[in-house]
Design an enzyme around this catalytic site. Structure first.
Site, short mmCIF file in Angstrom:
data_model
loop_
_atom_site.label_atom_id
_atom_site.label_comp_id
_atom_site.label_asym_id
_atom_site.label_seq_id
_atom_site.Cartn_x
_atom_site.Cartn_y
_atom_site.Cartn_z
N SER A 52 0.85 -1.21 -0.10
CA SER A 52 -0.18 0.21 0.01
C SER A 52 0.85 1.11 -0.18
O SER A 52 0.19 2.46 -0.21
CB SER A 52 -0.82 -0.02 1.24
OG SER A 52 -0.06 0.14 2.46
N LYS A 144 0.73 4.69 6.81
CA LYS A 144 0.22 5.55 5.86
C LYS A 144 1.02 6.85 5.61
O LYS A 144 1.78 7.31 6.71
CB LYS A 144 -1.17 5.76 5.85
CG LYS A 144 -1.99 4.36 5.97
CD LYS A 144 -2.02 3.62 4.69
CE LYS A 144 -2.69 2.11 4.99
NZ LYS A 144 -2.61 1.43 3.44
#
Length: 391
Positions: A52, A144
């Site tokens: 990701s 993230k």
């Protein structure tokens, strides 16, 4: 001449010598205590298990995360096996007890979470924690990039992130999805040259992302085009455009107004992962009016992360402690996180905001990188990624 012992020597000789087993135990105990304190107060090691954050962070990267940047959290769940997280190593046995739950505080740090920081946090939703209601400090760790801080107005418009009306600087190695039309059959070896190792589709293994294309005619032959969906960087796409056998490259984007049911805020808002918002990120002390639109965005925050008791949510109303509320003031700050691999990231676009008390630390550098699927044994270690700072 006889020797005369000092009192210190007499005490030393009277003290029994430790057995090898006791010395070994004391050494292990000291190492565990020291490692636990370092892990809690200063720095913790993590590894990247999913793509990701590619191509900024790769699957198999090992990194250090600083607790000092944003300030160390005091433990909420003190009764747990040292150097574990949710389970005892190699088992499904919980490594903690909730018999004691303490209020959590954050020690002073030397900075705050900023737009663009790569952050490790405890992912909030229960469904991303094996549907187990873990204490906050034991929820699953995610990594993230922070794209929105408290009070920011954020929007995703045709893939581009807009913060407070201005485009958010795209990370240099961030990836997005493209559909590449070629007259050549490409294999894993080709894609690996361009660091596309997790996100491409082989025409010999058809999926919903692959389709045969129309025939292509040139002056010498007739060829059938094949198509690949690839997640890669803008720099790699620029290289692909220079190949004469590449006959077209299209961004694979959702259209505005096409609702993706798994996206946060739907079905009240017709959003998808390429077109999202605008939304205002909750800030401590900020007050909102309660209505169907704000309930769709902030209802889960009020119910799950603010410490309110007996919250009742409907699409049109909120009750706290049995009393209807028409306005609500947030008790803590929140953040909006997105993966750099924008089209292959389960992030805030899907599950919402990250509360401040879920923040673990700032990712600072990669100290080791191991390719899980190397072309050969000599390329198992990605030497060019060792001791790479994270930006």
């Amino acid at each position: 001449m006889s020797e005369v012992k000092t009192k210190a020597e007499e005490r030393s000789s009277a003290k029994p010598k430790k057995s090898p087993l006791r010395e070994w135990f004391d050494s292990i105990l000291f190492a565990v205590v020291a490692a636990t304190l370092i892990r809690w107060l200063f720095m913790e090691a993590f590894t990247i298990p999913t793509p990701s954050m590619e191509n900024s962070l790769m699957v198999g990267d090992f990194l250090f995360v600083s607790k000092l940047h944003y300030g160390t959290r005091t433990p909420r769940t003190p009764l747990q096996v040292p150097l574990t997280h949710q389970k005892i190593w190699g088992t499904d046995i919980p490594s903690y007890s909730t018999a004691i739950q303490l209020p959590s505080y954050r020690l002073p740090g030397f900075t705050h979470v900023k737009n663009g920081d790569v952050v490790v946090f405890n992912v909030p939703p229960k469904y991303l924690n094996d549907n187990i209601d873990y204490p906050v400090d034991l929820k699953t760790n995610y990594i993230k990039r922070c794209v929105g801080i408290p009070g920011d107005v954020l929007e995703v418009r045709q893939r581009e992130v807009i913060v407070n009306g201005k485009p958010f600087a795209k990370p240099a190695r961030s990836e997005q999805k493209y559909f590449v039309k070629t007259t050549e059959i490409l294999d894993a070896t080709f894609f690996r040259k361009y660091e596309i190792v997790n996100d491409y589709r082989d025409p010999n293994q058809p999926t919903e992302n692959w389709k045969p294309l129309e025939e292509y005619n040139d002056s010498t032959k007739t060829s059938k085009l094949v198509g690949y969906s690839v997640n890669t960087t803008e720099a790699v796409i620029a290289q692909f455009k220079g190949f004469d056998w590449v006959k077209g490259i299209e961004p694979m984007t959702d259209k505005p107004g096409e609702m993706m049911p798994s996206v946060y805020g739907t079905p009240t808002f017709k959003w998808n992962h390429d077109n999202f918002g605008p939304i205002t990120i909750p800030k401590k002390g900020a007050t909102i009016q309660i209505n169907p639109q704000t309930i769709a965005i902030y209802g889960p925050v009020i119910e799950l992360y603010e410490g309110n008791e007996k919250v009742e949510l409907t699409p049109n109303a909120v009750k706290i402690g049995g009393q209807p509320v028409t306005v609500y003031t947030f008790k803590q700050d929140y953040y909006f996180m997105m993966g750099d691999n924008r089209d292959n990231s389960l992030d805030s676009r899907f599950w919402g905001f990250v509360p401040e008390d879920h923040i673990v630390g700032k990712a600072v550098f990669v100290w080791m990188s191991i390719d899980p699927n190397p072309a050969n044994i000599w390329n198992k270690i990605r030497w060019n990624r060792l001791f790479r700072t994270i930006d």
